[in-house]
Design a protein around this motif. Structure first.
Motif, short mmCIF file in Angstrom:
data_model
loop_
_atom_site.label_atom_id
_atom_site.label_comp_id
_atom_site.label_asym_id
_atom_site.label_seq_id
_atom_site.Cartn_x
_atom_site.Cartn_y
_atom_site.Cartn_z
N CYS A 126 -64.49 70.81 38.79
CA CYS A 126 -63.51 70.72 37.62
C CYS A 126 -62.24 70.05 37.94
O CYS A 126 -61.37 69.95 37.17
N ALA A 127 -62.08 69.45 39.32
CA ALA A 127 -60.88 69.04 39.79
C ALA A 127 -60.49 67.63 39.10
O ALA A 127 -59.19 67.06 39.08
N ASN A 128 -61.43 67.19 38.42
CA ASN A 128 -61.30 66.00 37.53
C ASN A 128 -60.61 66.14 36.19
O ASN A 128 -60.40 65.20 35.55
N GLY A 129 -60.18 67.38 35.95
CA GLY A 129 -59.59 67.69 34.78
C GLY A 129 -60.33 68.01 33.35
O GLY A 129 -60.13 68.08 32.51
N SER A 130 -61.89 68.29 33.69
CA SER A 130 -62.64 68.40 32.56
C SER A 130 -62.35 69.98 32.09
O SER A 130 -61.87 70.78 32.93
N GLY A 149 -67.96 72.90 29.71
CA GLY A 149 -69.02 73.51 30.60
C GLY A 149 -68.50 74.60 31.30
O GLY A 149 -67.67 75.64 30.81
N LEU A 150 -68.73 74.61 32.58
CA LEU A 150 -68.24 75.47 33.58
C LEU A 150 -66.66 75.78 33.68
O LEU A 150 -65.91 76.85 33.94
N CYS A 151 -66.11 74.50 33.36
CA CYS A 151 -64.56 74.40 33.51
C CYS A 151 -63.97 75.45 32.58
O CYS A 151 -62.87 75.68 32.69
N ALA A 152 -64.88 75.49 31.28
CA ALA A 152 -63.93 76.58 30.14
C ALA A 152 -63.80 77.78 30.99
O ALA A 152 -62.92 78.46 30.49
N ASN A 164 -60.01 79.52 31.42
CA ASN A 164 -59.81 80.65 30.63
C ASN A 164 -59.80 81.70 31.33
O ASN A 164 -59.72 82.93 30.79
N ASN A 165 -60.17 81.82 32.69
CA ASN A 165 -60.20 83.14 33.69
C ASN A 165 -61.34 83.90 33.15
O ASN A 165 -61.12 85.06 33.25
#
Length: 588
Positions: free
Chosen positions: A90-94, A97-100, A104-105
């Motif tokens: 998720c370091a690409n700023g997405s 998916g899992l980045c949510a 959102n912790n």
């Protein structure tokens, strides 16, 4: 049991024996002592196959990890094992998916008004409420054992009562349905069952006679139950292992980036291992069928030919080991036929949509019929080959050649099976399994407050589709279990994707019927495995009958002969006429 081998008929037997080449038949006895190992190559092949089966399953278990876990606040978050990979992805700023979860912790998942969190599958439901599958499996086992015991003592009445019971079960299910359309469907099916019972009453009575006669051997040899329950225990243990391996494979995952969308994905080797585990499992369960048949044929055959020197259950169990290679090759052939039949039953839904329907449907129907007939022929061929192998101790190929010659002399095309008895036992198993499936559906629905059995009129189509799924899948339990496992994985992944995109999961709508169908398939396999005891005895007696005829035993006054003569596949032969003429001359 036939006992017509007396000195009074020695001369006439000698005259008639010349009609048959001694190399085309076998002695009327069971060579159960001092057995030698046969078909060793296939025994070694199966052993290596099962070691690979265990290795694949254990490896999948070692690589499986829960994708999510709950934090101290009860919120569902990404498991610590995957958090570092997810953070890097998720370091690409997405933010999808899992980045949510990371942004959102963590967040609480939900599945409508039910108790599900949203990303569960049918196996998660069983883990959260193990009393359901344990209770229904115990109920299925209790009913199947009770049914078999009752058939042992009251075969003919139970056959009749089973037909009425199936109708009563369907009517009861209809009464408790809240939806009018569902009630109508259940009542129509019950009516069709009644019509069939009236139309096939003569066949049902004949099936009752055949099953009743098989209980003669069962009553005289109670050890049959011991050998059957032993293989049943192996069968159940291997089934539990298979489900465990398959369930754990769903938790083998890695974090991947698909065009900026971070999500979980199973490695490619998981699918390949699952295919192998499925095929190996099919070979194993059919091997257990052959093991049960081997033990029953040893006990029943020796009791039939020489009751004063019958084999004990210990001998029957011990002889499985030298016969293991022959049993393995017969199970392998049967599993290939089963697999081909499954492939022929698979079909794309687009082929049933006009105008392709008119082109593909006739061919598909012919393919289905061909696959079913091929499977039946191969199953019966390997079954009688195993029985003759048990009698003679020869390897697979000589036993196959001899059994074809023996059966061809007495039955049309060399093919013999009592389809009516098999149909009665199979339909009885099917009805009980359907009842268990619907009870499981109700239990799971109430346990997790899903409400799938109390839907609005707009959802009736899904309810009807679920019923069709249960009816079709339970009839093909092995294929059904594979399909349910794959469907559960697909729907579970779909629900997870929906949750990762911020959409509410709908797993509360499909888990109850799909889990109930899985329970129904397990129950069907239990019922069919135990009811196959009668079919094994019947088939053993058929081959004993043919061998007695080849050895010129006078069977004219036998009760079993009168039953066989009613079968359309029985040809009779010149030996019947010759023996009757000789007997008449002797009496004069």
């Amino acid at each position: 049991m036939f006992q017509a081998k007396t000195d009074d008929h020695t001369d006439q037997q000698g005259d008639v024996r010349d009609l048959i080449n001694v190399n085309d038949t076998v002695p009327a006895k069971v060579e159960y002592q001092k057995r030698t190992f046969t078909d060793k190559v296939f025994a070694a092949l199966y052993f290596l196959s099962y070691v690979a089966y265990l290795a694949c399953g254990i490896y999948l278990y070692s690589q499986s990890h829960q994708r999510y876990e709950k934090d101290e606040n009860g919120e569902r978050v990404i498991a610590a094992k995957f958090m570092e990979d997810a953070t890097q992805c998720c370091a690409n700023g997405s933010t999808y998916g899992l980045c949510a979860y990371i942004n959102n912790n963590g967040r609480r998942l939900a599945a409508g008004p039910s108790k599900f969190d949203g990303d569960e599958g049918i196996f998660d439901a069983f883990l959260e409420a193990p009393q359901i599958i344990a209770g229904m499996a115990a109920l299925a086992l209790a009913i199947s054992v009770t049914w078999v015991v009752l058939l042992r003592f009251f075969a003919k009445p139970i056959v009749i009562l089973s037909e009425f019971a199936k109708i009563a079960i369907m009517i009861t299910i209809g009464i408790y349905q809240e939806d009018t359309n569902s009630k109508i469907i259940c009542f129509v099916i019950a009516g069709l069952m009644l019509v069939y019972m009236i139309w096939a009453r003569d066949k049902l009575m004949f099936a009752g006679d055949i099953i009743s006669y098989s209980t003669t051997a069962m009553k005289a040899n109670p050890a049959i139950f011991i050998s059957s329950l032993l293989t049943k225990a192996l069968y159940a243990g291997n089934a539990a292992l298979f489900v465990f391996f398959f369930a754990e494979s769903f938790n083998v995952a890695e974090v991947v980036d698909i065009q900026g969308f971070c999500t979980f994905q199973s490695p490619a080797y998981v699918g390949n291992m699952n295919i192998y585990i499925s095929l190996s499992y099919l070979w194993t369960i059919l091997l257990f069928d052959k093991m049960r048949l081997s033990m029953i044929a040893t006990i029943v055959g020796s009791w039939h030919f020489h009751p004063e020197d019958r084999a004990s259950v210990g001998v029957a169990i011990k002889n499985v080991f030298p016969s293991f290679g022959t049993l393995s090759i017969s199970a392998l052939i049967a599993s290939v036929a089963e697999y081909l039949n499954q492939l022929m039953n698979q079909n794309s839904w687009t082929s049933w949509i006009p105008p392709t329907l008119f082109v593909t449907a006739p061919l598909k129907i012919l393919t289905l019929c061909f696959g079913g007939c091929l499977q039946m022929l191969v199953t019966m061929f390997t079954k009688f080959t195993v029985i003759l192998h048990v009698f003679t101790g020869e390897s697979f190929m000589p036993s196959a050649r001899n059994v074809c010659k023996i059966l061809k002399r007495h039955f049309k095309g060399g093919f013999v099976t009592e389809l009516t008895s098999k149909s009665v036992l199979t339909l009885g198993s099917y009805a009980f399994s359907l009842a268990i499936a619907f009870v499981s559906w109700k239990w799971i629905d109430d346990e997790f407050e899903c409400g799938t059995l109390n839907k609005d009129t707009g959802d009736n189509i899904f309810y009807i589709l679920y019923i069709i799924l249960i009816f079709f899948t339970t009839w093909y339990p092995v294929l059904g279990i594979y399909g349910i496992i794959l469907a559960s994985k697909f729907l579970q992944d779909y629900g997870r994707d929906a949750l990762e995109n911020g959409t509410e999961s709908n797993n509360h709508l499909w888990i109850p019927p799909l889990a109930a169908t899985f329970v129904g398939c397990i129950a069907m396999m239990m019922f069919k495995f135990l009811s196959a005891i009668f079919l094994d005895i019947i088939d053993t007696l058929f081959l004993c009958f043919a061998i007695d005829k080849d050895n010129n035993v006078d069977l004219t006054d036998s009760e079993f002969t009168k039953l066989v003569e009613k079968m359309p596949t029985y040809t009779g032969d010149e030996h019947d006429t010759t023996l009757r003429e000789k007997k008449d001359v002797s009496s004069v």
